[in-house]
Design a protein around this motif. Structure first.
Motif, PDB file in Angstrom:
ATOM      1  N   ALA A   1      46.398  21.074  46.049  1.00  0.00           N
ATOM      2  CA  ALA A   1      47.020  20.593  44.813  1.00  0.00           C
ATOM      3  C   ALA A   1      47.571  21.748  43.971  1.00  0.00           C
ATOM      4  O   ALA A   1      48.597  21.599  43.302  1.00  0.00           O
ATOM      5  CB  ALA A   1      46.005  19.789  44.002  1.00  0.00           C
ATOM      6  N   ARG A   2      46.916  22.890  43.992  1.00  0.00           N
ATOM      7  CA  ARG A   2      47.397  24.055  43.234  1.00  0.00           C
ATOM      8  C   ARG A   2      48.527  24.781  43.948  1.00  0.00           C
ATOM      9  O   ARG A   2      49.111  25.691  43.388  1.00  0.00           O
ATOM     10  CB  ARG A   2      46.247  25.035  42.996  1.00  0.00           C
ATOM     11  N   GLY A   3      48.810  24.397  45.188  1.00  0.00           N
ATOM     12  CA  GLY A   3      49.890  25.031  45.935  1.00  0.00           C
ATOM     13  C   GLY A   3      49.475  26.313  46.637  1.00  0.00           C
ATOM     14  O   GLY A   3      50.327  27.087  47.061  1.00  0.00           O
ATOM     15  N   GLU A   4      48.185  26.550  46.761  1.00  0.00           N
ATOM     16  CA  GLU A   4      47.703  27.759  47.423  1.00  0.00           C
ATOM     17  C   GLU A   4      47.892  27.683  48.935  1.00  0.00           C
ATOM     18  O   GLU A   4      48.015  28.717  49.588  1.00  0.00           O
ATOM     19  CB  GLU A   4      46.227  27.991  47.104  1.00  0.00           C
ATOM     20  N   ILE A   5      47.881  26.473  49.479  1.00  0.00           N
ATOM     21  CA  ILE A   5      48.059  26.286  50.923  1.00  0.00           C
ATOM     22  C   ILE A   5      49.110  25.201  51.158  1.00  0.00           C
ATOM     23  O   ILE A   5      49.324  24.331  50.304  1.00  0.00           O
ATOM     24  CB  ILE A   5      46.730  25.914  51.631  1.00  0.00           C
ATOM     25  N   SER A   6      49.732  25.250  52.324  1.00  0.00           N
ATOM     26  CA  SER A   6      50.761  24.260  52.658  1.00  0.00           C
ATOM     27  C   SER A   6      50.100  22.992  53.194  1.00  0.00           C
ATOM     28  O   SER A   6      48.896  22.959  53.485  1.00  0.00           O
ATOM     29  CB  SER A   6      51.714  24.825  53.708  1.00  0.00           C
ATOM     30  N   GLU A   7      50.920  21.935  53.378  1.00  0.00           N
ATOM     31  CA  GLU A   7      50.389  20.685  53.920  1.00  0.00           C
ATOM     32  C   GLU A   7      49.877  20.898  55.344  1.00  0.00           C
ATOM     33  O   GLU A   7      48.842  20.353  55.722  1.00  0.00           O
ATOM     34  CB  GLU A   7      51.452  19.595  53.898  1.00  0.00           C
ATOM     35  N   GLN A   8      50.588  21.695  56.116  1.00  0.00           N
ATOM     36  CA  GLN A   8      50.158  21.962  57.494  1.00  0.00           C
ATOM     37  C   GLN A   8      48.807  22.683  57.498  1.00  0.00           C
ATOM     38  O   GLN A   8      47.915  22.321  58.267  1.00  0.00           O
ATOM     39  CB  GLN A   8      51.210  22.815  58.214  1.00  0.00           C
ATOM     40  N   GLN A   9      48.643  23.674  56.637  1.00  0.00           N
ATOM     41  CA  GLN A   9      47.361  24.378  56.545  1.00  0.00           C
ATOM     42  C   GLN A   9      46.254  23.428  56.085  1.00  0.00           C
ATOM     43  O   GLN A   9      45.124  23.494  56.570  1.00  0.00           O
ATOM     44  CB  GLN A   9      47.473  25.555  55.584  1.00  0.00           C
ATOM     45  N   TYR A  10      46.595  22.549  55.148  1.00  0.00           N
ATOM     46  CA  TYR A  10      45.627  21.575  54.643  1.00  0.00           C
ATOM     47  C   TYR A  10      45.149  20.652  55.765  1.00  0.00           C
ATOM     48  O   TYR A  10      43.950  20.457  55.954  1.00  0.00           O
ATOM     49  CB  TYR A  10      46.255  20.775  53.500  1.00  0.00           C
ATOM     50  N   GLN A  11      46.099  20.087  56.527  1.00  0.00           N
ATOM     51  CA  GLN A  11      45.743  19.169  57.613  1.00  0.00           C
ATOM     52  C   GLN A  11      44.924  19.889  58.688  1.00  0.00           C
ATOM     53  O   GLN A  11      43.949  19.347  59.197  1.00  0.00           O
ATOM     54  CB  GLN A  11      47.014  18.547  58.236  1.00  0.00           C
ATOM     55  N   GLU A  12      45.316  21.116  59.018  1.00  0.00           N
ATOM     56  CA  GLU A  12      44.594  21.886  60.027  1.00  0.00           C
ATOM     57  C   GLU A  12      43.163  22.186  59.575  1.00  0.00           C
ATOM     58  O   GLU A  12      42.215  22.065  60.350  1.00  0.00           O
ATOM     59  CB  GLU A  12      45.340  23.192  60.303  1.00  0.00           C
ATOM     60  N   ALA A  13      43.034  22.539  58.321  1.00  0.00           N
ATOM     61  CA  ALA A  13      41.700  22.826  57.789  1.00  0.00           C
ATOM     62  C   ALA A  13      40.845  21.563  57.765  1.00  0.00           C
ATOM     63  O   ALA A  13      39.637  21.620  58.054  1.00  0.00           O
ATOM     64  CB  ALA A  13      41.809  23.427  56.393  1.00  0.00           C
ATOM     65  N   LEU A  14      41.434  20.421  57.428  1.00  0.00           N
ATOM     66  CA  LEU A  14      40.672  19.162  57.457  1.00  0.00           C
ATOM     67  C   LEU A  14      40.176  18.860  58.866  1.00  0.00           C
ATOM     68  O   LEU A  14      39.032  18.442  59.056  1.00  0.00           O
ATOM     69  CB  LEU A  14      41.536  18.007  56.950  1.00  0.00           C
ATOM     70  N   ARG A  15      41.049  19.062  59.866  1.00  0.00           N
ATOM     71  CA  ARG A  15      40.629  18.835  61.255  1.00  0.00           C
ATOM     72  C   ARG A  15      39.506  19.789  61.643  1.00  0.00           C
ATOM     73  O   ARG A  15      38.538  19.394  62.299  1.00  0.00           O
ATOM     74  CB  ARG A  15      41.817  19.001  62.201  1.00  0.00           C
ATOM     75  N   THR A  16      39.622  21.030  61.217  1.00  0.00           N
ATOM     76  CA  THR A  16      38.573  22.011  61.519  1.00  0.00           C
ATOM     77  C   THR A  16      37.257  21.601  60.879  1.00  0.00           C
ATOM     78  O   THR A  16      36.205  21.667  61.516  1.00  0.00           O
ATOM     79  CB  THR A  16      38.989  23.410  61.018  1.00  0.00           C
ATOM     80  N   LEU A  17      37.316  21.180  59.623  1.00  0.00           N
ATOM     81  CA  LEU A  17      36.088  20.746  58.943  1.00  0.00           C
ATOM     82  C   LEU A  17      35.486  19.523  59.624  1.00  0.00           C
ATOM     83  O   LEU A  17      34.260  19.422  59.769  1.00  0.00           O
ATOM     84  CB  LEU A  17      36.379  20.442  57.468  1.00  0.00           C
ATOM     85  N   ALA A  18      36.329  18.593  60.069  1.00  0.00           N
ATOM     86  CA  ALA A  18      35.815  17.391  60.734  1.00  0.00           C
ATOM     87  C   ALA A  18      35.162  17.761  62.071  1.00  0.00           C
ATOM     88  O   ALA A  18      34.178  17.145  62.470  1.00  0.00           O
ATOM     89  CB  ALA A  18      36.963  16.393  60.977  1.00  0.00           C
ATOM     90  N   GLY A  19      35.678  18.777  62.737  1.00  0.00           N
ATOM     91  CA  GLY A  19      35.087  19.217  64.001  1.00  0.00           C
ATOM     92  C   GLY A  19      33.763  19.915  63.840  1.00  0.00           C
ATOM     93  O   GLY A  19      32.956  19.958  64.754  1.00  0.00           O
ATOM     94  N   HIS A  20      33.533  20.490  62.651  1.00  0.00           N
ATOM     95  CA  HIS A  20      32.285  21.230  62.403  1.00  0.00           C
ATOM     96  C   HIS A  20      31.304  20.426  61.560  1.00  0.00           C
ATOM     97  O   HIS A  20      30.339  20.985  61.069  1.00  0.00           O
ATOM     98  CB  HIS A  20      32.570  22.551  61.691  1.00  0.00           C
TER      99      HIS A  20
END
Length: 88
Positions: free
Chosen positions: A64-83
Motif C-alpha cells: 500500500a505504501r508503494g515499497e514493493i510492486s504487485e508482482q513482488q507482493y504476489q510472490e511474497a504471499l505465495r512464499t508465505l503460504a508455502g512456509h
C-alpha cells in the motif's frame, strides 16, 4: 604547603553546585528528547514491526505504501503460504 579556605564551602558554593546539577539534568533530558525526535521513520517502522502483526498484514502495508510492486507482493504471499506452519 596547601592553604585551605577556612575548611568549608559557603552558601553561594552550595547554591551554585545545586544550580549546576539542575542545569546538567536539564541538558541530559533535552538531549534524550532530541535523540528520540531525530530517530526517523526507519526506527518508528522497526518499532511498529516489533508488535504482534502477522506477516500478511506487514506485506499489505508495504504494498500500500508503494515499497514493493504487485508482482513482488504476489510472490511474497505465495512464499508465505508455502512456509505456513501446519495446523493440527
Amino acid at each position: 604547603m596547601m592553604h585551605w579556605w577556612y575548611g568549608g564551602m559557603s552558601a553561594w558554593g552550595y547554591a551554585m553546585m545545586g544550580l549546576g546539577m539542575a542545569l546538567f539534568l536539564v541538558v541530559v533530558v533535552l538531549l534524550v528528547a532530541l535523540l528520540r525526535a531525530l530517530r526517523g521513520s526507519r526506527w518508528r517502522a522497526a518499532d511498529r514491526l516489533s508488535g504482534r502483526q502477522n506477516p500478511e498484514d506487514i506485506l499489505a502495508e508495504r504494498f500500500a505504501r508503494g515499497e514493493i510492486s504487485e508482482q513482488q507482493y504476489q510472490e511474497a504471499l505465495r512464499t508465505l503460504a508455502g512456509h505456513a506452519a501446519p495446523r493440527g
